[in-house]
Design an enzyme around this catalytic site. Structure first.
Site, PDB file in Angstrom:
ATOM      1  N   TYR A 119       0.560  -0.212  14.975  1.00 11.06           N
ATOM      2  CA  TYR A 119      -0.379  -0.406  13.876  1.00 11.06           C
ATOM      3  C   TYR A 119      -0.107   0.585  12.759  1.00 11.06           C
ATOM      4  O   TYR A 119      -0.132   1.783  12.969  1.00 11.06           O
ATOM      5  CB  TYR A 119      -1.817  -0.250  14.365  1.00 11.06           C
ATOM      6  CG  TYR A 119      -2.806  -0.416  13.243  1.00 11.06           C
ATOM      7  CD1 TYR A 119      -2.996  -1.668  12.666  1.00 11.06           C
ATOM      8  CD2 TYR A 119      -3.508   0.663  12.735  1.00 11.06           C
ATOM      9  CE1 TYR A 119      -3.863  -1.821  11.602  1.00 11.06           C
ATOM     10  CE2 TYR A 119      -4.384   0.514  11.678  1.00 11.06           C
ATOM     11  CZ  TYR A 119      -4.559  -0.732  11.119  1.00 11.06           C
ATOM     12  OH  TYR A 119      -5.415  -0.888  10.067  1.00 11.06           O
ATOM     13  N   LYS A 145      -3.250  -2.734   7.677  1.00  8.92           N
ATOM     14  CA  LYS A 145      -3.383  -4.190   7.765  1.00  8.92           C
ATOM     15  C   LYS A 145      -2.382  -4.874   6.850  1.00  8.92           C
ATOM     16  O   LYS A 145      -1.757  -4.246   6.019  1.00  8.92           O
ATOM     17  CB  LYS A 145      -4.822  -4.588   7.433  1.00  8.92           C
ATOM     18  CG  LYS A 145      -5.616  -4.854   8.701  1.00  8.92           C
ATOM     19  CD  LYS A 145      -5.046  -6.060   9.442  1.00  8.92           C
ATOM     20  CE  LYS A 145      -5.560  -6.117  10.870  1.00  8.92           C
ATOM     21  NZ  LYS A 145      -4.832  -7.113  11.662  1.00  8.92           N
ATOM     22  N   ASP A 196       0.879  -1.154   0.000  1.00  8.58           N
ATOM     23  CA  ASP A 196       0.000   0.000   0.000  1.00  8.58           C
ATOM     24  C   ASP A 196       0.925   1.214   0.000  1.00  8.58           C
ATOM     25  O   ASP A 196       1.607   1.477   0.983  1.00  8.58           O
ATOM     26  CB  ASP A 196      -0.866  -0.036   1.275  1.00  8.58           C
ATOM     27  CG  ASP A 196      -1.768   1.181   1.417  1.00  8.58           C
ATOM     28  OD1 ASP A 196      -1.577   2.169   0.682  1.00  8.58           O
ATOM     29  OD2 ASP A 196      -2.657   1.137   2.301  1.00  8.58           O
TER      30      ASP A 196
HETATM   31  P1  13P Z   1      -5.200  -0.697   4.850  1.00  6.96           P
HETATM   32  O1  13P Z   1      -4.392  -1.647   5.697  1.00  6.96           O
HETATM   33  O2  13P Z   1      -5.825  -1.389   3.697  1.00  6.96           O
HETATM   34  O3  13P Z   1      -4.363   0.477   4.479  1.00  6.96           O
HETATM   35  O4  13P Z   1      -6.408  -0.184   5.735  1.00  6.96           O
HETATM   36  C1  13P Z   1      -6.114   0.499   6.903  1.00  6.96           C
HETATM   37  C2  13P Z   1      -7.300   0.939   7.689  1.00  6.96           C
HETATM   38  O5  13P Z   1      -7.101   1.450   8.768  1.00  6.96           O
HETATM   39  C3  13P Z   1      -8.659   0.782   7.172  1.00  6.96           C
HETATM   40  O6  13P Z   1      -9.613   1.338   8.037  1.00  6.96           O
HETATM   41 MG    MG Z   2      -4.215   1.930   3.235  1.00  5.24          MG
HETATM   42 MG    MG Z   3      -4.838  -2.337   2.112  1.00  7.12          MG
END
Ligand code: 13P
Ligand code: MG
Ligand code: MG
Ligand code: 13P
Length: 371
Positions: free
Chosen positions: A235, A238, A12
């Site tokens: 964090y 994801k 990402d």
């Molecule tokens: P991603 O991991 O896809 O960037 O999503 C992060 C997130 O906090 C979605 O609410």
């Molecule tokens: Mg993202």
């Molecule tokens: Mg993502």
């Protein structure tokens, strides 16, 4: 012919808007970079995709897994795409590039990687699965179903070439160790581990030594297992896993591989990486996360490999046959959302450790008295 390696590497590097999707300009930039690498002979072929807000680089080459030049190429491509993301002020530009400089291997630097080297068969169907808004363990259930569940894969019963079963390489991603387990002999033990999907994840699947058609040291499925918070210690988004699965002639048929996604099972991720929700199989057209930044979704790109060329893709979930699954996923989405901040929609406390929740709880610490 030399063995072929398929590498699916994703990151990402900026969401558009928020965490919804990949801006077309990022894909354009990535195509430009990989096209050069193909012209120079480093890559045999490539295909650039977007799944949710993740930029996906699918590459074929003859250099084996963990090759420094291939990993460098992926890293440089993400860095270039990040530049574009910064110009467009896309959300969280460079989000998954957790280290400043490349040092030989892209593993542990933020991007997710699924790679396998194998001898190309007479007919070589390959499916690239890409999930957004969830974690590597989300693949445990469908991969288990494909290669070990006779209620999913009829071939395990009726095709003598599959009948002996498969070997699962399972990683304990907390203790950084792994174990090889055999199905069907050890089915219950396999499930004892992989049912705990936040800790034990299927990394690879191999044919057995007795397989009549396939060598037992060449994987038939591989899943990315990178956990971002373990690298960043907080964090940062994801882990949005990807997987490569080979099909047919001694392996589950294409339709048996896809059948494993007909049940929208609950996975963790979704909003702020902090909620349980159903994983919904969608076409690329719908690979954008909207409701509550989700629900988590999976796309599937199907290819035939021809001397390393990626013939395809076919957008495999672009089929009304998955409408019922999607409808079910909507119902589960609604049901789970009604819990608001309550578990088990929100993840259990130990899994919230790497989110921003501990900061909120810390503030309350001084107000507690013994009871
Ligand atoms: P991603 O991991 O896809 O960037 O999503 C992060 C997130 O906090 C979605 O609410
Ligand atoms: Mg993202
Ligand atoms: Mg993502
Ligand atoms: P294979 O023998 O090529 O796996 O074919 C079986 C099949 O496709 C049944 O659906």
């Amino acid at each position: 012919m030399a063995k072929i390696t398929i590498s699916l590497i994703k990151a990402d590097v900026g969401g558009y808007p928020g965490h919804a999707s990949v801006h077309p300009k990022l894909k354009e930039k990535a195509k430009e970079c990989l096209k050069q690498a193909k012209e120079s002979g480093l890559l045999v072929d490539f295909h650039v995709m977007g799944a949710g807000d993740d930029l996906q680089l699918l590459m074929s080459h003859e250099r084996g897994v963990d090759d420094e030049e291939i990993h460098q190429l992926a890293w440089d491509t993400f860095v270039e795409a990040t530049q574009v993301a910064k110009e467009l002020k896309l959300y969280g530009a460079g989000q998954d590039l957790l280290k400043d400089a490349f040092s030989g291997n892209i593993r542990g630097m933020g991007p997710g990687i699924a790679e396998m080297e194998f001898t190309e068969r007479e007919g070589e169907p390959l499916i690239a699965f890409m999930m957004d808004k969830t974690e590597p363990g989300a693949f445990n259930l469908p991969i288990f179903k494909m290669f070990a569940d006779p209620f999913n894969t009829a071939g395990l019963i009726i095709d003598p070439t599959l009948h002996d079963g498969f070997v699962f390489e399972i990683w304990d991603i907390m203790a950084h160790r792994k174990v090889l387990m055999r199905a069907p002999e050890e089915l219950y033990d396999i499930l004892a581990l992989i049912g705990a999907k936040s800790r034990y994840v299927i990394k690879r699947v191999y044919p057995k030594e007795t397989h009549p058609k396939l060598p037992s040291d060449e994987p038939v499925a591989v899943i990315s297992t990178e956990k971002l918070y373990q690298i960043a210690e907080k964090y940062v988004g994801k882990d949005d896993p990807v997987a490569l699965v080979r099909a047919q002639s001694g392996l589950p048929a294409l339709g048996e591989v896809l059948e494993a996604f007909a049940f929208p099972h609950l996975v963790s991720g979704w909003m702020r990486g902090s909620h349980n929700g159903p994983v919904m199989p969608v076409s690329f057209r719908y690979a954008q996360c909207t409701r509550f930044d989700g629900p988590p979704r999976v796309v599937a790109a199907g290819f035939q490999i021809a001397n390393g060329k990626l013939v395809g893709p076919v957008d495999l979930f672009d089929d009304p046959a998955f409408d019922y699954t999607r409808q079910k996923a909507q119902e589960i989405t609604e049901y789970m959302r009604r819990h608001g901040p309550f578990e088990p929609h929100r993840l259990p406390l130990e899994e919230m450790e790497y989110t921003t929740l501990p900061e909120v709880l810390k503030k309350l610490e001084s107000r507690f008295e013994s009871a």
